[in-house]
Design a protein around this motif. Structure first.
Motif, short mmCIF file in Angstrom:
data_model
loop_
_atom_site.label_atom_id
_atom_site.label_comp_id
_atom_site.label_asym_id
_atom_site.label_seq_id
_atom_site.Cartn_x
_atom_site.Cartn_y
_atom_site.Cartn_z
N ASN A 20 -3.53 2.09 3.16
CA ASN A 20 -4.07 0.92 3.84
C ASN A 20 -5.18 1.37 4.78
O ASN A 20 -4.94 1.99 5.82
N GLY A 21 -6.43 1.05 4.43
CA GLY A 21 -7.56 1.51 5.21
C GLY A 21 -7.65 0.92 6.59
O GLY A 21 -8.31 1.47 7.47
N TYR A 39 0.82 -1.20 0.00
CA TYR A 39 0.00 0.00 0.00
C TYR A 39 0.86 1.26 0.00
O TYR A 39 2.07 1.21 0.24
N GLN A 40 0.23 2.38 -0.27
CA GLN A 40 0.94 3.65 -0.27
C GLN A 40 1.58 3.91 1.10
O GLN A 40 1.00 3.56 2.13
N ASP A 65 -2.83 1.51 -5.20
CA ASP A 65 -2.89 2.96 -5.37
C ASP A 65 -3.80 3.58 -4.32
O ASP A 65 -4.71 4.34 -4.63
N GLU A 66 -3.57 3.20 -3.06
CA GLU A 66 -4.39 3.72 -1.97
C GLU A 66 -3.67 3.48 -0.65
O GLU A 66 -2.73 2.68 -0.56
#
Length: 234
Positions: A226-227, A140-141, A223-224
């Motif tokens: 890590n939620g 992740y980003q 492209d996000e």
């Protein structure tokens, strides 16, 4: 006592005994491998930046590294009451754990400040720029905390690619699964970012860090952010 006056935690005997035991044990049980250990300078401040696949990462990296490595540790592990709390507090203090509240805002900055203090003392500090472990194996980003620490302290930044830890079991390897490995990459050169606006420098440093990790692991990049991460800055 102010934070600046608080003694910097250092790994003690428990850390070194544990590493001496776990290094051959990991090799015998899991076929664990290490590459690029020579990229970690023998002296001076070093910031290890790694991907995060499993809780085993915080064991494998210090076991594989040539120097003592310190991580941030949830503050709740230092404050639990009763006999178990005393044991946990002793253990994490003995391995040089740095207590931190895993929340956003001021607490996240306090975590970065704690890491920066360790680096300014010439030690090795490790962070996971993704903030929390990847549950789908993608990279992740990165969050900007690692870039901030690198630029603020001038520490040598060494990327670490961890593979195979998501499939580790407590009592031995799983058949057909990849062997766990810590891959230490060549130090990153961030010297050209000096003099740039701070925000832009942090963003570029963070992207270089994540690109270096991806090159070591071969992970697909997401492209996000890590939620699932609760660590806003680290």
């Amino acid at each position: 006592m102010s934070e600046a006056e608080t003694p910097i935690p250092r790994p003690g005997a428990v850390y070194f005994v544990g590493r001496a035991v776990l290094r051959p044990l990991f090799t015998a049980l899991y076929g664990a491998r290490t590459s690029g250990r020579e990229h970690v300078p023998p002296t001076g401040a070093v910031l290890l930046v790694a991907n995060h696949l499993s809780g085993w990462d915080t064991v494998l990296i210090p076991t594989a590294a040539s120097r003592p490595v310190q991580f941030l540790t949830k503050s709740s592990l230092f404050t639990r009451p009763g006999p178990l709390g005393r044991v946990l507090r002793w253990f994490f203090t003995s391995i040089g754990g740095v207590p931190v509240l895993r929340t956003a805002g001021q607490a996240a900055q306090a975590a970065l400040d704690s890491g920066a203090r360790i680096l300014r003392a010439g030690s090795v500090f490790a962070v996971f720029p993704e903030g929390s472990r990847s549950r789908d194996g993608r990279l992740y980003q990165g969050r900007s905390g690692a870039g901030w620490m690198a630029l603020e302290t001038g520490a040598t930044v060494v990327p670490v690619g961890v593979v195979g830890t998501a499939d580790m079991a407590l009592f031995g390897p799983l058949r057909g699964r990849p062997r766990p490995e810590a891959r230490f990459g060549a130090p990153l050169d961030l010297s050209d970012l000096e003099g740039m606006p701070r925000g832009a420098a942090r963003r570029i440093a963070t992207e270089r860090i994540m690109a270096a990790i991806a090159a070591l692991t071969g992970q697909e990049r997401a492209d996000e952010v890590n939620g699932s991460s609760r660590d806003a800055g680290a």
